[in-house]
Design an enzyme around this catalytic site. Structure first.
Site, mmCIF file in Angstrom:
data_model
loop_
_atom_site.group_PDB
_atom_site.id
_atom_site.type_symbol
_atom_site.label_atom_id
_atom_site.label_comp_id
_atom_site.label_asym_id
_atom_site.label_seq_id
_atom_site.Cartn_x
_atom_site.Cartn_y
_atom_site.Cartn_z
ATOM 1 N N GLY A 49 0.866 -0.985 0.115
ATOM 2 C CA GLY A 49 0.294 0.094 -0.155
ATOM 3 C C GLY A 49 0.686 1.432 -0.178
ATOM 4 O O GLY A 49 1.907 1.001 -0.075
ATOM 5 N N CYS A 102 7.645 -0.683 6.148
ATOM 6 C CA CYS A 102 7.257 -0.457 5.964
ATOM 7 C C CYS A 102 8.367 0.657 4.657
ATOM 8 O O CYS A 102 9.644 1.012 5.194
ATOM 9 C CB CYS A 102 6.887 1.044 6.422
ATOM 10 S SG CYS A 102 5.767 2.652 6.051
ATOM 11 N N LEU A 103 7.973 1.381 3.336
ATOM 12 C CA LEU A 103 8.630 2.101 2.530
ATOM 13 C C LEU A 103 8.963 2.492 3.046
ATOM 14 O O LEU A 103 10.288 3.740 2.649
ATOM 15 C CB LEU A 103 7.569 2.014 1.294
ATOM 16 C CG LEU A 103 7.458 1.385 0.344
ATOM 17 C CD1 LEU A 103 6.505 1.468 -0.525
ATOM 18 C CD2 LEU A 103 8.697 0.217 -0.253
ATOM 19 N N HIS A 144 -1.922 0.048 8.838
ATOM 20 C CA HIS A 144 -1.049 0.523 8.308
ATOM 21 C C HIS A 144 -1.318 2.240 7.213
ATOM 22 O O HIS A 144 -0.334 2.898 7.878
ATOM 23 C CB HIS A 144 -0.159 -0.116 7.406
ATOM 24 C CG HIS A 144 0.917 0.127 7.792
ATOM 25 N ND1 HIS A 144 2.254 -0.659 8.351
ATOM 26 C CD2 HIS A 144 1.953 0.888 6.755
ATOM 27 C CE1 HIS A 144 3.445 -0.269 7.232
ATOM 28 N NE2 HIS A 144 3.010 0.729 6.770
ATOM 29 N N GLU A 145 -2.232 1.851 6.501
ATOM 30 C CA GLU A 145 -1.803 2.682 5.243
ATOM 31 C C GLU A 145 -2.526 4.358 6.030
ATOM 32 O O GLU A 145 -2.905 5.343 6.053
ATOM 33 C CB GLU A 145 -2.817 2.148 4.503
ATOM 34 C CG GLU A 145 -1.859 1.366 3.674
ATOM 35 C CD GLU A 145 -0.867 1.443 3.277
ATOM 36 O OE1 GLU A 145 0.049 3.017 3.363
ATOM 37 O OE2 GLU A 145 -0.066 0.395 3.285
ATOM 38 N N HIS A 148 -0.260 6.035 8.325
ATOM 39 C CA HIS A 148 -0.327 6.827 7.585
ATOM 40 C C HIS A 148 -0.836 8.363 7.653
ATOM 41 O O HIS A 148 0.451 9.478 8.060
ATOM 42 C CB HIS A 148 0.283 6.302 6.111
ATOM 43 C CG HIS A 148 1.487 5.605 5.996
ATOM 44 N ND1 HIS A 148 2.996 6.247 6.452
ATOM 45 C CD2 HIS A 148 1.968 4.193 6.628
ATOM 46 C CE1 HIS A 148 3.888 5.409 6.928
ATOM 47 N NE2 HIS A 148 3.344 4.077 5.831
HETATM 48 NI NI NI Z 1 4.775 2.516 5.315
#
Ligand code: NI
Length: 190
Positions: A49, A102-103, A144-145, A148
């Protein structure tokens, strides 16, 4: 479509709450183009995501998509592209332990609790109101998204004693976690 630069932990944009997208703004071709770029960026980085703050944008937009054979998260069941505009979690039940990365938090994984089932209200990219209930690992991805969009990163919720680089996770944690992940998928179907 353009692959956008990813913002990483320490960038204040990741800690700033996002602002809602208005109907007029959502219809704007520039916003639709941004959503296309978000999708392209997620796919290029092999994320599960991606949320707007991760590319430096302060609007309440996130996407979830798990492609079959995702190299970062091979244990996550495939999940079709879902664009979340102004999402909010309206119900959450259950509790499970998951390991996340996480990116925007390069080379770190950690273990945290997530709800096993969440109901999310949002608009799709056309502005149509929608509600969806997701379970298991997919529910974890949605949480998670949406975190953010509230300036929260997975490492805020994780037990620091579980932090590992991806290489150390592969070496010491992956086998046990993937067995645990399979049990979550068996129980919750996702
Ligand atoms: Ni993330």
């Amino acid at each position: 479509m353009t692959v956008l630069a990813l913002r990483v932990i320490g960038d204040p944009v990741l800690r700033s709450p996002t602002r809602p997208v208005t109907p007029a703004e959502l219809q704007d071709p520039a916003t639709q183009g941004f959503i296309d770029d978000l999708i392209e960026t997620k796919r290029a980085a092999h994320g599960a995501g991606l949320a707007a703050p991760q590319v430096g944008d302060g609007r309440r937009i996130a996407i979830v998509e798990v492609e079959a054979g995702n190299p970062r998260y091979p244990y996550k069941p495939p999940y079709g592209l879902t664009v979340l505009v102004n999402p909010r979690i309206v119900a959450a039940t259950g509790r499970m332990l998951v390991n996340e990365g996480c990116l925007s938090v390069p080379d770190l994984r950690g273990t945290l609790h997530r709800s096993t089932e969440v109901t999310v209200r949002f608009e799709d990219r056309d502005g149509t109101p929608s509600q969806r209930t997701v379970r298991g690992l997919t529910a974890g991805t949605f949480q998670h998204e949406i975190d953010h969009l509230d300036g929260v990163l997975f490492c805020d919720r994780a037990d620091p004693a579980t932090f590992a680089t991806w290489a150390m996770f592969d070496l010491h944690g992956r086998r046990a976690f993937e067995a645990h992940a399979r049990a979550i998928v068996d129980e919750h179907g996702a």
